[in-house]
Design a protein around this motif. Structure first.
Motif, short mmCIF file in Angstrom:
data_model
loop_
_atom_site.label_atom_id
_atom_site.label_comp_id
_atom_site.label_asym_id
_atom_site.label_seq_id
_atom_site.Cartn_x
_atom_site.Cartn_y
_atom_site.Cartn_z
N ALA B 115 1.37 -1.48 0.28
CA ALA B 115 0.10 -0.09 0.31
C ALA B 115 0.50 1.64 -0.71
N SER B 116 2.44 1.41 -0.04
CA SER B 116 2.52 2.32 0.13
C SER B 116 3.82 2.59 -1.40
N GLU B 117 4.87 3.51 -1.36
CA GLU B 117 5.06 3.84 -2.70
C GLU B 117 6.00 3.29 -3.24
N GLY B 118 6.09 2.05 -2.15
CA GLY B 118 7.06 0.50 -2.75
C GLY B 118 9.05 0.98 -2.21
N LEU B 119 9.26 0.53 -2.41
CA LEU B 119 10.84 0.83 -2.08
C LEU B 119 11.52 2.48 -2.57
N THR B 120 11.33 2.47 -3.87
CA THR B 120 12.16 3.09 -4.18
C THR B 120 12.12 5.00 -4.17
N ALA B 121 10.75 4.91 -3.85
CA ALA B 121 10.88 6.05 -2.38
C ALA B 121 11.19 6.13 -1.00
N ALA B 122 11.36 5.08 -0.98
CA ALA B 122 11.87 4.71 0.46
C ALA B 122 13.43 4.98 1.07
N VAL B 123 13.96 4.60 -0.66
CA VAL B 123 15.23 5.08 -0.61
C VAL B 123 15.34 5.94 -0.73
N ARG B 124 14.72 6.86 -1.28
CA ARG B 124 14.45 7.92 -1.33
C ARG B 124 15.05 9.01 -0.63
N LYS B 125 13.99 8.64 0.42
CA LYS B 125 14.20 9.54 1.25
C LYS B 125 14.63 8.76 2.86
N GLY B 126 15.40 7.45 2.87
CA GLY B 126 15.66 7.18 3.28
C GLY B 126 15.60 6.93 4.46
N GLY B 127 13.77 6.35 4.29
CA GLY B 127 13.06 5.42 5.67
C GLY B 127 11.67 5.06 4.89
N THR B 128 10.90 5.12 6.04
CA THR B 128 9.60 4.62 5.13
C THR B 128 8.52 4.96 5.17
N MET B 129 7.84 4.98 3.83
CA MET B 129 6.73 5.38 3.65
C MET B 129 5.23 5.36 3.89
N LEU B 130 5.66 4.48 4.75
CA LEU B 130 4.58 3.76 5.83
C LEU B 130 2.86 5.38 6.42
N SER B 131 4.09 5.64 7.33
CA SER B 131 3.47 7.40 7.82
C SER B 131 4.78 7.99 8.35
N ASP B 132 4.68 8.32 9.38
CA ASP B 132 5.31 8.89 9.35
C ASP B 132 6.42 8.70 10.73
N GLN B 133 5.99 7.84 11.27
CA GLN B 133 6.55 7.27 12.06
C GLN B 133 6.40 5.30 11.72
N GLY B 134 6.09 5.11 10.72
CA GLY B 134 6.00 3.48 10.26
C GLY B 134 5.29 2.97 11.59
N MET B 295 16.95 -3.78 4.96
CA MET B 295 16.09 -3.21 4.35
C MET B 295 15.15 -3.26 4.77
N ILE B 296 14.57 -4.26 5.42
CA ILE B 296 13.01 -4.04 6.43
C ILE B 296 13.01 -2.96 7.42
N ALA B 297 14.32 -2.90 7.89
CA ALA B 297 13.89 -1.24 8.82
C ALA B 297 14.14 0.19 7.96
N LEU B 298 14.49 0.23 6.78
CA LEU B 298 13.76 0.73 6.10
C LEU B 298 12.68 0.80 5.39
N ALA B 299 12.35 -0.21 5.44
CA ALA B 299 11.00 0.32 4.57
C ALA B 299 9.74 0.38 5.45
N PHE B 300 9.60 -0.34 6.93
CA PHE B 300 8.70 -0.32 7.90
C PHE B 300 9.68 1.01 8.84
N THR B 301 9.77 1.64 9.11
CA THR B 301 10.35 2.45 9.70
C THR B 301 11.30 3.36 9.42
N ALA B 302 10.96 5.05 10.80
CA ALA B 302 11.65 6.10 10.22
C ALA B 302 12.85 6.31 10.04
N ASN B 303 13.56 5.61 11.44
CA ASN B 303 14.76 5.44 11.50
C ASN B 303 15.46 4.68 12.10
#
Lengths: 341, 341
Positions: B115-134, B295-303
């Motif tokens: 449901a999130s924008e996928g890993l590319t966006a998380a790699v850009r940002k350096g953290g989860t796209m799920l919500s502020d705090q994942g 990778m899991i930490a990046l996808a699911f958590t902010a930091n």
């Protein structure tokens, strides 16, 4: 248990890893989308310089590169990443064998897959949940996507197959390429042998892609087409070779029988049908790259299968072929069966 | 190239396999949903008898079992499938270590991920796209799901950790279990040592699950709770041991520092903090089971991050701990760091 025992205790690691395996797909797709492999090929080897080049956070670049290293797409020495031979050949945009374009086809397949009811339903039914015929519906748009994006992936096997097929043919000869897609299997033969004339068969919108590729290869004058369903159209006759690449595995056994009888009739005496695709051994679980296709066939087609070497040989014999042989397209792992009229 | 060369030519096989890796997740989940492993454990060993038992098509059963064999979850001899030791231990519903329930947690994570924008966006940002705090948002419902479905997966490491921790403690002693979840790490200690009193800390709805598990283990009289955010609540004091399992890896370095200072203050002199989780070596790419967590930490958590052994040791030293040691919970691959006050 002795600590030197060769058998390890049971571990849930494989379960954990498999339930997270979709991350692997997503990470490779992200790296291709970001053109990260080309960035490394161009000399950006640390997370910091890679991040600057592909415009992502340094942490994101580091985590993605480490994950790609674990998966075997990169090597890492201290803080420096480098391409593996596979990545350098196929994932660097400057490489002639670049196949990042294939990512689009796989993403299309995954969206289709996710939109269906998942594998449990397909296992219950024994075939795809996508639609009645799955990707085998007439003129399914997936085949244009396939033809456009998979061509680079097929260039090497097509070249190797052409070498095997051409042999010593001093006179003009004729090849039928069934379900031609990008057309590369026929086109490679035409490029390597000026005596070869190719007839490519596929859905009309797909043939457009094949004709473009034939023009690029300067073989248009020896490249003609038949539009339609291979099971229904007139194949013509007098062919020396019929190539059937990545196609029979999408059909049910009855359709294969009916198509191979038509192919047999269309061949010259002594001619050969060449079946290329995922062809597992009779144990159905090796080689893994071929045997895995069983799951893809189940998920995406109504009646396709990873038919085994023996199953194909039996079907071809029933369709009238005198003998079949399994060949390997060294140095690729690609396998083909050649069946003689 | 010589055919006996040990280096193989470049192959796109790994790319093809990785772009299809999501099939592996889907196939294992389907097999767990269908309870196929239990069917085989109960003596249904051919595609035909397995299909009859789990109510699917014979072809579906055969294709799924072959794919599970290729992935290493089943063995195949002629037409008969059998469970591997891992599958027999963890995927047969009759096994005390059955962890098919974990599939629900992973499916929940995958739905979030998709449901999130996928890993590319998380790699850009350096953290989860799920919500502020994942998944680190206060009282995120994922943690109740985690506590309920992951308990069986944690039973073995919890038992092994308890053995390591208990040692020789003749008097009453006190353990704080931070981010206790299912509570098993503390509960295992209480079960193995009647002198141990456990204080479990987590979000209030999660503690409900931990209390149920404490009651099942008959240790409720030595099991108390603190509800809230570990970074904000009063931890109490006078602990002999503080267990922090699968938690620090979800936080940023500053929060870890602040939490570990609180933990240090809450420990008795000579007490130890036990950090369990995914802890890669300093190369960040080994062991793979630990390093993958980045990778899991990046996808699911902010930091969050897969902090390395050295990074943890440095952070713990800064927080006041005198020394740290890395232990392996043999025979499991699970690693822990014990830091002494």
């Amino acid at each position: 248990m002795s600590s030197t025992s060769p058998s390890r205790p049971p571990s849930p690691a494989i379960i954990f890893e498999t339930l997270n395996a979709y991350h692997r797909t997503s990470a490779l797709r992200a790296a291709i989308e970001l053109d990260l492999f080309t960035a490394i090929a161009d000399g950006n080897t640390t997370a910091k310089t890679i991040a600057a080049r592909v415009q992502v956070s340094e942490k994101g670049a580091r985590v993605l590169c480490d994950f790609l290293t674990i998966m075997g797409f990169l090597a890492k020495q201290s803080e420096a990443y480098s391409l593996t031979p596979d990545s350098a050949t196929f994932l660097n945009r400057h490489s002639p064998a670049y196949l990042g374009t294939a990512s689009g086809f796989f993403a299309y397949m995954e969206r289709q897959f996710n939109a269906s009811e998942g594998l449990t339903a397909a296992v219950r039914k024994g075939g795809t949940m996508l639609s009645d015929q799955g990707i085998m519906s007439p003129e399914d748009p997936i085949w244009v996507e396939f033809a456009r994006s998979m061509a680079p992936m097929m260039a090497m096997p097509a070249g190797l197959l052409a070498k095997k097929i051409i042999g010593d043919r001093p006179d003009k000869w004729k090849v039928l390429d069934i379900a031609a897609g990008h057309g590369l299997f026929g086109i490679s033969i035409a490029r390597q042998d000026p005596n070869a004339h190719i007839v490519a068969l596929d859905w009309a919108p797909v043939l457009q892609v094949a004709r473009e590729n034939a023009a690029k290869a300067n073989v248009s004058d020896r490249f003609s087409t038949i539009a339609g369903n291979a099971l229904e159209v007139d194949l013509g006759s007098g062919y020396d070779v019929v190539v059937i690449a990545n196609f029979l595995q999408l059909l049910d056994a009855k359709s294969i029988d009916s198509l191979m009888r038509k192919v047999h009739a269309a061949l010259k005496p002594g001619g050969g049908a060449v079946t290329l695709g995922f062809i597992p051994n009779d144990d159905r679980v090796s080689p893994p790259g071929d045997a895995n296709f069983g799951m893809i066939a189940l998920a995406f087609t109504a009646n396709g299968d990873a038919y085994t070497v023996s199953e194909y040989e039996r079907m071809f014999q029933n369709a009238g072929f005198s003998r079949s042989e399994l060949l390997q397209l060294d140095p690729s792992p690609q396998r083909v069966i050649v069946s003689y009229k």
